[in-house]
Design a protein around this motif. Structure first.
Motif, PDB file in Angstrom:
ATOM      1  N   ILE A 135      11.561  -8.026  10.824  1.00 45.66           N
ATOM      2  CA  ILE A 135      12.567  -8.826  11.516  1.00 45.66           C
ATOM      3  C   ILE A 135      13.979  -8.420  11.082  1.00 45.66           C
ATOM      4  CG2 ILE A 135      13.518 -11.164  11.756  1.00 45.66           C
ATOM      5  CD1 ILE A 135      10.659 -12.218  11.446  1.00 45.66           C
ATOM      6  N   GLY A 136      14.158  -8.257   9.765  1.00 45.86           N
ATOM      7  CA  GLY A 136      15.479  -7.994   9.222  1.00 45.86           C
ATOM      8  C   GLY A 136      15.824  -6.531   9.052  1.00 45.86           C
ATOM      9  N   SER A 137      14.934  -5.642   9.506  1.00 46.25           N
ATOM     10  CA  SER A 137      15.151  -4.193   9.313  1.00 46.25           C
ATOM     11  C   SER A 137      15.509  -3.911   7.855  1.00 46.25           C
ATOM     12  CB  SER A 137      16.266  -3.688  10.247  1.00 46.25           C
ATOM     13  OG  SER A 137      15.916  -3.891  11.592  1.00 46.25           O
ATOM     14  N   ASP A 138      14.691  -4.433   6.958  1.00 44.50           N
ATOM     15  CA  ASP A 138      14.975  -4.421   5.519  1.00 44.50           C
ATOM     16  C   ASP A 138      14.035  -3.447   4.808  1.00 44.50           C
ATOM     17  OD1 ASP A 138      15.287  -4.985   2.795  1.00 44.50           O
ATOM     18  OD2 ASP A 138      15.712  -7.103   3.164  1.00 44.50           O
ATOM     19  N   ALA A 139      14.541  -2.236   4.559  1.00 43.78           N
ATOM     20  CA  ALA A 139      13.721  -1.221   3.897  1.00 43.78           C
ATOM     21  C   ALA A 139      13.387  -1.618   2.466  1.00 43.78           C
ATOM     22  CB  ALA A 139      14.448   0.122   3.916  1.00 43.78           C
ATOM     23  N   GLY A 140      14.322  -2.258   1.760  1.00 43.20           N
ATOM     24  CA  GLY A 140      14.059  -2.678   0.387  1.00 43.20           C
ATOM     25  C   GLY A 140      12.921  -3.665   0.306  1.00 43.20           C
ATOM     26  N   LEU A 141      12.873  -4.604   1.228  1.00 43.88           N
ATOM     27  CA  LEU A 141      11.795  -5.588   1.242  1.00 43.88           C
ATOM     28  C   LEU A 141      10.463  -4.930   1.583  1.00 43.88           C
ATOM     29  CD1 LEU A 141      11.180  -8.567   0.853  1.00 43.88           C
ATOM     30  CD2 LEU A 141      11.664  -8.929   3.279  1.00 43.88           C
ATOM     31  N   ALA A 142      10.495  -3.956   2.483  1.00 40.81           N
ATOM     32  CA  ALA A 142       9.272  -3.225   2.812  1.00 40.81           C
ATOM     33  C   ALA A 142       8.717  -2.515   1.574  1.00 40.81           C
ATOM     34  CB  ALA A 142       9.544  -2.222   3.929  1.00 40.81           C
ATOM     35  N   ARG A 143       9.608  -1.949   0.779  1.00 37.49           N
ATOM     36  CA  ARG A 143       9.155  -1.299  -0.450  1.00 37.49           C
ATOM     37  C   ARG A 143       8.590  -2.312  -1.449  1.00 37.49           C
ATOM     38  NH1 ARG A 143      13.554   2.010   1.073  1.00 37.49           N
ATOM     39  NH2 ARG A 143      12.935   4.216   1.199  1.00 37.49           N
ATOM     40  N   THR A 144       9.157  -3.495  -1.479  1.00 35.30           N
ATOM     41  CA  THR A 144       8.625  -4.543  -2.357  1.00 35.30           C
ATOM     42  C   THR A 144       7.193  -4.895  -1.971  1.00 35.30           C
ATOM     43  OG1 THR A 144      10.822  -5.482  -2.739  1.00 35.30           O
ATOM     44  CG2 THR A 144       8.938  -6.924  -3.143  1.00 35.30           C
ATOM     45  N   VAL A 145       6.917  -4.947  -0.671  1.00 34.42           N
ATOM     46  CA  VAL A 145       5.561  -5.222  -0.208  1.00 34.42           C
ATOM     47  C   VAL A 145       4.598  -4.158  -0.723  1.00 34.42           C
ATOM     48  CG1 VAL A 145       4.063  -5.432   1.807  1.00 34.42           C
ATOM     49  CG2 VAL A 145       6.354  -6.416   1.861  1.00 34.42           C
ATOM     50  N   ILE A 146       4.994  -2.911  -0.573  1.00 36.08           N
ATOM     51  CA  ILE A 146       4.130  -1.805  -0.984  1.00 36.08           C
ATOM     52  C   ILE A 146       3.832  -1.875  -2.480  1.00 36.08           C
ATOM     53  CG2 ILE A 146       3.987   0.709  -1.166  1.00 36.08           C
ATOM     54  CD1 ILE A 146       5.718   0.800   1.424  1.00 36.08           C
ATOM     55  N   LYS A 147       4.851  -2.185  -3.267  1.00 34.83           N
ATOM     56  CA  LYS A 147       4.643  -2.296  -4.715  1.00 34.83           C
ATOM     57  C   LYS A 147       3.768  -3.498  -5.064  1.00 34.83           C
ATOM     58  CE  LYS A 147       9.121  -0.175  -5.757  1.00 34.83           C
ATOM     59  NZ  LYS A 147      10.494  -0.417  -6.266  1.00 34.83           N
ATOM     60  N   SER A 148       3.876  -4.574  -4.285  1.00 34.35           N
ATOM     61  CA  SER A 148       3.117  -5.793  -4.574  1.00 34.35           C
ATOM     62  C   SER A 148       1.620  -5.595  -4.422  1.00 34.35           C
ATOM     63  CB  SER A 148       3.571  -6.928  -3.649  1.00 34.35           C
ATOM     64  OG  SER A 148       4.919  -7.261  -3.861  1.00 34.35           O
ATOM     65  N   ASP A 149       1.218  -4.589  -3.671  1.00 25.92           N
ATOM     66  CA  ASP A 149      -0.206  -4.366  -3.450  1.00 25.92           C
ATOM     67  C   ASP A 149      -0.939  -4.089  -4.759  1.00 25.92           C
ATOM     68  OD1 ASP A 149      -2.414  -4.158  -1.599  1.00 25.92           O
ATOM     69  OD2 ASP A 149      -2.398  -2.005  -1.993  1.00 25.92           O
ATOM     70  N   ASP A 150      -0.266  -3.465  -5.714  1.00 23.94           N
ATOM     71  CA  ASP A 150      -0.897  -3.192  -7.007  1.00 23.94           C
ATOM     72  C   ASP A 150      -1.257  -4.492  -7.722  1.00 23.94           C
ATOM     73  OD1 ASP A 150      -0.681  -0.467  -6.641  1.00 23.94           O
ATOM     74  OD2 ASP A 150       1.205  -0.300  -7.744  1.00 23.94           O
ATOM     75  N   SER A 151      -0.393  -5.487  -7.633  1.00 23.21           N
ATOM     76  CA  SER A 151      -0.657  -6.775  -8.271  1.00 23.21           C
ATOM     77  C   SER A 151      -1.860  -7.458  -7.652  1.00 23.21           C
ATOM     78  CB  SER A 151       0.582  -7.673  -8.158  1.00 23.21           C
ATOM     79  OG  SER A 151       0.315  -8.970  -8.664  1.00 23.21           O
ATOM     80  N   VAL A 152      -1.957  -7.415  -6.329  1.00 25.72           N
ATOM     81  CA  VAL A 152      -3.101  -8.016  -5.650  1.00 25.72           C
ATOM     82  C   VAL A 152      -4.386  -7.272  -6.011  1.00 25.72           C
ATOM     83  CG1 VAL A 152      -4.169  -8.377  -3.385  1.00 25.72           C
ATOM     84  CG2 VAL A 152      -1.789  -9.018  -3.759  1.00 25.72           C
ATOM     85  N   ASP A 153      -4.322  -5.955  -6.057  1.00 24.01           N
ATOM     86  CA  ASP A 153      -5.507  -5.173  -6.432  1.00 24.01           C
ATOM     87  C   ASP A 153      -5.967  -5.520  -7.848  1.00 24.01           C
ATOM     88  OD1 ASP A 153      -5.560  -3.910  -3.998  1.00 24.01           O
ATOM     89  OD2 ASP A 153      -4.580  -2.081  -4.695  1.00 24.01           O
ATOM     90  N   GLU A 154      -5.016  -5.693  -8.747  1.00 26.05           N
ATOM     91  CA  GLU A 154      -5.364  -6.038 -10.125  1.00 26.05           C
ATOM     92  C   GLU A 154      -6.021  -7.412 -10.197  1.00 26.05           C
ATOM     93  OE1 GLU A 154      -3.244  -6.573 -14.521  1.00 26.05           O
ATOM     94  OE2 GLU A 154      -2.089  -5.845 -12.805  1.00 26.05           O
ATOM     95  N   LEU A 155      -5.468  -8.385  -9.483  1.00 24.43           N
ATOM     96  CA  LEU A 155      -6.045  -9.732  -9.476  1.00 24.43           C
ATOM     97  C   LEU A 155      -7.425  -9.713  -8.830  1.00 24.43           C
ATOM     98  CD1 LEU A 155      -5.781 -12.725 -10.077  1.00 24.43           C
ATOM     99  CD2 LEU A 155      -4.480 -12.974  -7.929  1.00 24.43           C
ATOM    100  N   TYR A 156      -7.567  -8.956  -7.766  1.00 31.54           N
ATOM    101  CA  TYR A 156      -8.883  -8.804  -7.131  1.00 31.54           C
ATOM    102  C   TYR A 156      -9.910  -8.276  -8.137  1.00 31.54           C
ATOM    103  CZ  TYR A 156     -12.576  -6.360  -4.571  1.00 31.54           C
ATOM    104  OH  TYR A 156     -13.793  -5.873  -4.145  1.00 31.54           O
ATOM    105  N   GLY A 157      -9.523  -7.238  -8.880  1.00 30.88           N
ATOM    106  CA  GLY A 157     -10.434  -6.671  -9.869  1.00 30.88           C
ATOM    107  C   GLY A 157     -10.818  -7.671 -10.945  1.00 30.88           C
ATOM    108  N   GLN A 158      -9.863  -8.462 -11.402  1.00 31.51           N
ATOM    109  CA  GLN A 158     -10.146  -9.477 -12.418  1.00 31.51           C
ATOM    110  C   GLN A 158     -11.151 -10.506 -11.910  1.00 31.51           C
ATOM    111  OE1 GLN A 158      -6.327 -11.126 -13.438  1.00 31.51           O
ATOM    112  NE2 GLN A 158      -5.598  -9.259 -14.432  1.00 31.51           N
ATOM    113  N   ILE A 159     -10.938 -10.983 -10.690  1.00 31.47           N
ATOM    114  CA  ILE A 159     -11.842 -11.986 -10.127  1.00 31.47           C
ATOM    115  C   ILE A 159     -13.228 -11.391  -9.902  1.00 31.47           C
ATOM    116  CG2 ILE A 159     -12.271 -13.506  -8.163  1.00 31.47           C
ATOM    117  CD1 ILE A 159      -9.233 -13.667  -7.772  1.00 31.47           C
TER     118      ILE A 159
END
Length: 221
Positions: A135-159
Motif C-alpha cells: 500500500i505504502g510502496s515501502d521497500a524498507g518494510l518489505a525487507r523487514t517482512v523478509i527478515k521476520s521470516d527467520d523468527s517465525v521459522d525458529e519459533l516453528y522449530g521450537q514448537i
C-alpha cells in the motif's frame, strides 16, 4: 483519466480487497483456535470462496492488461508481480482453512508458554506488514517482512520439537499433537506467503528480484 490508468487502479484496489479478506480470515482463524469455536472455524472456510473469486477476477484483469495494453516499465512490473501476489493471497486462505478445521481438536492444550498463540500473531504481523508495504510502496518494510521470516521459522522449530517430545513421553497426546503439527506447519507456510509478497513489492519498487540473493551476489539488506 485514461482507461488504462483506471484499470491499473482497479487492479490495485482489487489486490487490497483480496488482501483485506485474507487478513480477516487470519484473524478469525486465530479466534477459532483460541476459543475452540466450530462456528468461527466454519466461517473461515466459508470466506475462502471470496478469495477464490478474487483470484479468478484479478487473473483475468492482469492477462487482459498484458494482452491489450502493452504496459512498460513500472506498470509492467506491477502487473507481473500481481500475477504472483494473487495466488499467494489465495493460498493464505487455504492454509487458514486447514488450521480452522483443526480448531476443535487441539484442546486441552499441550503446549507451554503460549507459543502457539505467539506463532499465529507473528505470522499475522508479517502478512499485515507485507500488505502495508504494498500500500505504502515501502521497500524498507518489505525487507523487514523478509527478515521476520527467520523468527517465525525458529519459533516453528521450537514448537515442533516440543510436540515431538510430548508425543514420545505421553502416547495419549499423540492425536492432539499431530493436529498441532499440521496447524503450525500451515502458520509457517502463511509466513512464507507473506515473504513472497514482500519480495514482489521489492520487485515492483526496485525492478530487481529479491529471491535467492545468494545466486545474485546480492542481499535484501
Amino acid at each position: 483519466m485514461r482507461q488504462f490508468d483506471q484499470e491499473l487502479r482497479d487492479l490495485r484496489d482489487g489486490l487490497l480487497s483480496m488482501a483485506g479478506l485474507a487478513e480477516e480470515m487470519i484473524d478469525l482463524t486465530i479466534q477459532a483456535l483460541t476459543e475452540r469455536s466450530r462456528t468461527k472455524a466454519e466461517q473461515v472456510m466459508a470466506m475462502d470462496r471470496g478469495l477464490d473469486e478474487w483470484e479468478l477476477k484479478l487473473d483475468r484483469l492482469c492477462i487482459d492488461l498484458l494482452a491489450l495494453r502493452s504496459p512498460a516499465a513500472g506498470d509492467l512490473r506491477l502487473i507481473a508481480s500481481s500475477l504472483k501476489i494473487v495466488p499467494e493471497l489465495e493460498r493464505i486462505g487455504d492454509h487458514c482453512c486447514n488450521i480452522a478445521r483443526r480448531a476443535t481438536y487441539v484442546h486441552p492444550p499441550i503446549l507451554s508458554s503460549g507459543s502457539l498463540e505467539r506463532l499465529g500473531q507473528e505470522t499475522r504481523g508479517m502478512v499485515r506488514m507485507a500488505v502495508d508495504a504494498f500500500i505504502g510502496s515501502d521497500a524498507g518494510l518489505a525487507r523487514t517482512v523478509i527478515k521476520s521470516d527467520d523468527s517465525v521459522d525458529e519459533l516453528y522449530g521450537q514448537i515442533y520439537r516440543e510436540l515431538l517430545r510430548r508425543m514420545m513421553s505421553d502416547p495419549l497426546s499423540i492425536e492432539r499433537a499431530s493436529h498441532l503439527i499440521l496447524v503450525i506447519k500451515n502458520w509457517e507456510r502463511i509466513a512464507d506467503q507473506a515473504t513472497n509478497i514482500a519480495e514482489e513489492v521489492l520487485f515492483i519498487l526496485e525492478g530487481r528480484s529479491a529471491k535467492h540473493p545468494y545466486l545474485q551476489g546480492d542481499s535484501v539488506e
